[in-house]
Design an enzyme around this catalytic site. Sequence first.
Site, PDB file in Angstrom:
ATOM      1  N   CYS A 189     -61.022  56.213-112.707  1.00 23.46           N
ATOM      2  CA  CYS A 189     -62.297  56.506-113.342  1.00 23.46           C
ATOM      3  C   CYS A 189     -61.842  57.662-114.123  1.00 23.46           C
ATOM      4  O   CYS A 189     -62.604  58.031-115.342  1.00 23.46           O
ATOM      5  CB  CYS A 189     -63.368  56.587-112.387  1.00 23.46           C
ATOM      6  SG  CYS A 189     -63.915  55.028-111.876  1.00 23.46           S
ATOM      7  N   GLU A 207     -69.674  49.681-121.229  1.00 22.38           N
ATOM      8  CA  GLU A 207     -69.216  50.723-120.253  1.00 22.38           C
ATOM      9  C   GLU A 207     -67.978  51.313-120.588  1.00 22.38           C
ATOM     10  O   GLU A 207     -67.175  51.713-119.949  1.00 22.38           O
ATOM     11  CB  GLU A 207     -69.274  49.959-119.042  1.00 22.38           C
ATOM     12  CG  GLU A 207     -70.857  49.444-118.633  1.00 22.38           C
ATOM     13  CD  GLU A 207     -71.643  50.844-118.227  1.00 22.38           C
ATOM     14  OE1 GLU A 207     -71.011  51.643-117.363  1.00 22.38           O
ATOM     15  OE2 GLU A 207     -72.628  50.963-118.692  1.00 22.38           O
ATOM     16  N   HIS A 226     -67.843  48.214-111.976  1.00 24.60           N
ATOM     17  CA  HIS A 226     -66.890  47.880-113.301  1.00 24.60           C
ATOM     18  C   HIS A 226     -65.580  47.133-112.818  1.00 24.60           C
ATOM     19  O   HIS A 226     -65.260  47.253-111.729  1.00 24.60           O
ATOM     20  CB  HIS A 226     -66.527  49.461-113.792  1.00 24.60           C
ATOM     21  CG  HIS A 226     -67.720  49.996-114.293  1.00 24.60           C
ATOM     22  ND1 HIS A 226     -67.613  51.340-113.971  1.00 24.60           N
ATOM     23  CD2 HIS A 226     -68.548  49.743-115.336  1.00 24.60           C
ATOM     24  CE1 HIS A 226     -68.722  52.059-114.682  1.00 24.60           C
ATOM     25  NE2 HIS A 226     -69.280  51.015-115.531  1.00 24.60           N
TER      26      HIS A 226
END
Length: 447
Positions: free
Chosen positions: A370, A174, A250
Site C-alpha cells: 500500500c 482506486e 483492494h
Amino acid sequence: MKYFEANFDGLVGPTHNYAGLSVGNVASLNNARNTSSPRQAAKQGLQKMKALRDLGMVQGVLAPQERPDVYTLRRLGFTGSDHDIISKAAKQAPAVLRAVCSASSMWTANAATISPSADTADGKIHFTPANLTNKFHRSLEPDTTGRILQAMFADPNHFAHHRHLPDNDHFGDEGAANHTRLCSEYGARGVELFVFGRYAFDASKPAPKRFPARHTLEACEAVARLHGLSDEHVVYMQQNPDVIDQGVFHNDVIAVGNQNVLFYHQEAFVDTEQKLAELQRKFGNASELHLIEVKSSEVAVDDAIKTYLFNTQVITLPNGEMAIIAPTECRENDRVAGYLEQLTGRGTPIRHVHYYDVKQSMRNGGGPACLRLRVAMSEQERQAVNPNVLLTDELFTTLNQWVDKHYRDEISEADLADPQLLQESRAALDELTQILHLGSVYPFQRG
C-alpha cells in the site's frame, strides 16, 4: 538499454491518525479511535524506503497531502479564519473534521495507475491519478496528487499526465492497488492486469453485499484507453465479491504480481480459470509465466487479511532473483510464516523474504504494498525524473531530521480539533516542497 522498476513510497503525513474512516477495511475499523504516532509512522516508512534502496532498488519519495483540508470545510459551509473553521467543524461536524484530517495519501498504491512506455501507443510513461470516489476522505486527494506527480515526472518527452476520471461511483478508480503489470522483463511489452469489483452499468452481474466494491470495470477500461494500451495486452479480472465482503477492499490485499510472477489466493477472482488462461495467452510464452496460487487450506482468507500476506511487495533484486517484502505480522503468524518459508524453496522465482516493521501503517489498514507506487522505467527515463525525490543517504538523513522537527509524537482524536495542528502541518509541507524541489503543489502555497 537498462530497465528496472522504481518504487515511490508515500511519506506519512503529520496528521497520521486512526479515525476508522475506511468501511470495508478491517484493520482500519478495528483500530478506530486509538492514539497514533505520526513521528513513528513516518520513520517506519522511511526505514522501509532505505532498506529497499540498500537492497539495490531505485527508491523515491512521494509527498503527502495538506491536512487538515480547510478548503473542503469552506466548501461545506464553514466560515471565518482557518482556526475558526476547524473549531466550528470540531463542534458541529466532528466526523467531517476527522475525514479532512486523514493522512491516507501515505498509501500511494492508490495514488494513480501507471503504464510504462513499453506498453503505451506513444512510447511515454502515462499517469492517471485515482479519483477514489468511494471514500469521502480519499476523494479529496486527486488534484493535489496530480500536481505532485507532475512535479516529479515533469519532462513531456517522457511522461504523459491525465486528469483523474469523473468524480462518480460509476467510474470509481482506486489506482494501482487494483492494477498489476506482468512481463518477461521490465523493458519488454507486458500485459496489464486491471482488477475491478463491480460492473457500474449492469446490476445483474455479481457484486458484494456487505462492503462496497470500490473499483468498476468501466474505470479500468477508461484508464486503458487514456494510456493507449492495446486490447491484446490488457486483461480485466473481477475480484471475488465474497472476499470483498470479508474485508479484501483492494486486489492488492489478495494478489500481487511482479514481472513473470502472479502471487494470488485461490479465492481472489471470479472466473479464475478462464481469466488466467487469457492472461497466459496474452503473455505470449505461458511457460515463462509463474502463477503461484495459495490454497485456502494453506492460508485462509482471514489470515491473509490479518497479516497482509498479499499486501507484500514482490521485487526483482539487482542479481535477478525475486524477494518478498513482508510486514512483521507475516512472521508472527505461524501458518503464514510457514507458507513463506516453504515458498522460497519451491523453485519459483521468489527466493527471499525480508520482514519490516510498518505497524503504524498496518494498524490503519495498509501494508508494504500500500505504501508504494511502482514505475517501470529505463535509465534514460530515470534521468528525466526530478532527482530530488530519489532517495539517497543524504535525503534519508534530511527527511528524518524534518520529521523530528515537525511531527508530533502522538495524535488522538481530540488533537485533530487543535487549530495549531494546521499551522504545524503547513510549516512541515512548505519545507518539504523545498527539500524535494516540488514547487507550489499545495493549496495554501497557491493562494
